[in-house]
Design an enzyme around this catalytic site. Structure first.
Site, PDB file in Angstrom:
ATOM      1  N   ASP A 209       0.853  -1.208   0.000  1.00 36.78           N
ATOM      2  CA  ASP A 209       0.000   0.000   0.000  1.00 36.78           C
ATOM      3  C   ASP A 209       0.879   1.245   0.000  1.00 36.78           C
ATOM      4  O   ASP A 209       2.087   1.152   0.175  1.00 36.78           O
ATOM      5  CB  ASP A 209      -0.876   0.000   1.261  1.00 36.78           C
ATOM      6  CG  ASP A 209      -0.011  -0.090   2.520  1.00 36.78           C
ATOM      7  OD1 ASP A 209       0.260  -1.223   2.957  1.00 36.78           O
ATOM      8  OD2 ASP A 209       0.448   0.948   3.028  1.00 36.78           O
ATOM      9  N   ASP A 211       0.687   3.632   2.296  1.00 38.64           N
ATOM     10  CA  ASP A 211       0.505   4.222   3.617  1.00 38.64           C
ATOM     11  C   ASP A 211      -0.598   5.285   3.507  1.00 38.64           C
ATOM     12  O   ASP A 211      -1.572   5.056   2.796  1.00 38.64           O
ATOM     13  CB  ASP A 211       1.840   4.769   4.153  1.00 38.64           C
ATOM     14  CG  ASP A 211       1.829   4.908   5.670  1.00 38.64           C
ATOM     15  OD1 ASP A 211       1.260   4.016   6.327  1.00 38.64           O
ATOM     16  OD2 ASP A 211       2.351   5.891   6.198  1.00 38.64           O
TER      17      ASP A 211
END
Ligand SMILES: CSC[C@H]1O[C@H](OP(=O)(O)O)[C@H](O)[C@@H]1O
Ligand code: ADE
Length: 291
Positions: A209, A211
């Protein structure tokens, strides 16, 4: 020279190593308490391997509750000569999208709720952490990633946060300003303890991802991470099999000297050492304490 035995610490989504032949789960007791789970021992292509799921099978142990000392002690105790960590992480850079494997070479340790050393009163030791991963292992991992055609990046700074909550937007932006590349919750103090145990260590930080800093991706949540993990785990298996196919069967020295990290580390005079602590150090520091 001793025979190689490769230890693999599996992170989120990696709870088994199905390719292991003759595999058996063994409970290992350590003077530091219980590891996250039993250790799975077996071999692939004649190379002995030991696998430990960092969060336990079923993922019952969170990042702050992992007994990192017990995990590293257990892996050393069963004879591992090298450690490879497989870890999920968030990306702090546009050019490291989900699916990229980052062969981290630096860490910033922002954790604060964990036991971080095997040493203490009665045996004071200081190891260098200037270069926290083994360049020899990273070299091998990079070659394997190239051969297996896995998108990867060599080098990068991993920010280790306490968790278990993900970062605020301000924290995420701050870590980017610090020049960090990826973020996770587990590689510290794991890397420090591996160094104290003279185990060459490297981590494959598998991006799941962006973040929370990325304007186009919003905030991170576990659903997003799980959606990416399956694909990452598939690639991680390929990476490990490729690594093994070319892994030296005789343990090679670490070019960074991590296999001799304790050579000049212990300051406490023999007559001032605490016998109880010396017993606890029987596995991790046996090379220097038994001479
Ligand atoms: C499942 S998201 C957060 C969790 O995943 C990473 O763990 P690991 O390094 O063991 O793969 C991260 O550090 C968090 O602990
Ligand atoms: N964004 C993130 N922050 C901390 N740990 C993570 N593990 C996976 N993604 C993460």
């Amino acid at each position: 020279m001793s025979k190689s035995k490769l230890g693999i610490i599996g992170g989120s989504g990696v709870y088994n190593l199905p390719e292991l032949s003759g595999a058996k789960w063994h409970d290992i007791a350590t003077p530091w308490g219980a590891p996250s789970d039993a250790l799975l021992e077996g071999e692939i292509d004649g190379l002995p391997l030991v696998f430990l799921p960092r969060h336990g099978r079923g993922h019952a142990v969170g990042p702050s509750d992992i007994n990192y000392r017990a995990n590293i002690d257990a892996l050393k105790r069963v004879g591992c000569t090298h450690l490879v960590s497989l870890s999920a992480c968030g990306s702090l850079r546009e050019d490291l999208p989900p699916g990229t494997f980052v062969l981290v070479d630096q860490f910033i340790d922002r954790t604060f709720k964990r036991e971080k050393s095997f040493f203490g009163p009665g045996c004071v030791g200081h190891v260098s952490m200037a270069h926290p991963v083994s360049p020899t292992l990273v070299e091998r991992l990079e070659k394997a990633a190239q051969e297996a055609k896995i998108p990867h990046s060599r080098g990068g700074t991993y920010l280790a946060m306490e968790g278990p909550q993900f970062s605020t937007l301000a924290e995420s932006r701050l870590y980017r300003q610090w020049g960090c590349d990826v973020i996770g919750m587990t590689n510290m103090p794991e890397a420090k303890l591996a160094r104290e145990a003279e185990l060459p260590y490297a981590t494959v930080a598998m991006v799941t991802d962006f973040d929370s800093w990325h304007p186009a991706h919003g905030e991170v949540d576990v659903r997003q991470i799980i959606a990416q993990i399956t694909d990452n785990v598939e690639k991680a298996r390929k990476l490990i099999l490729t690594l093994i196919s070319d892994f030296p069967r005789e343990a090679e020295p670490c070019a960074g000297g991590s296999d001799k990290a304790l050579e000049f580390a212990i300051l406490t005079a023999p007559e001032n050492r605490d016998p109880e602590l010396m017993k606890k150090l029987d596995a991790v520091a046996s090379r220097v304490l038994s001479r």
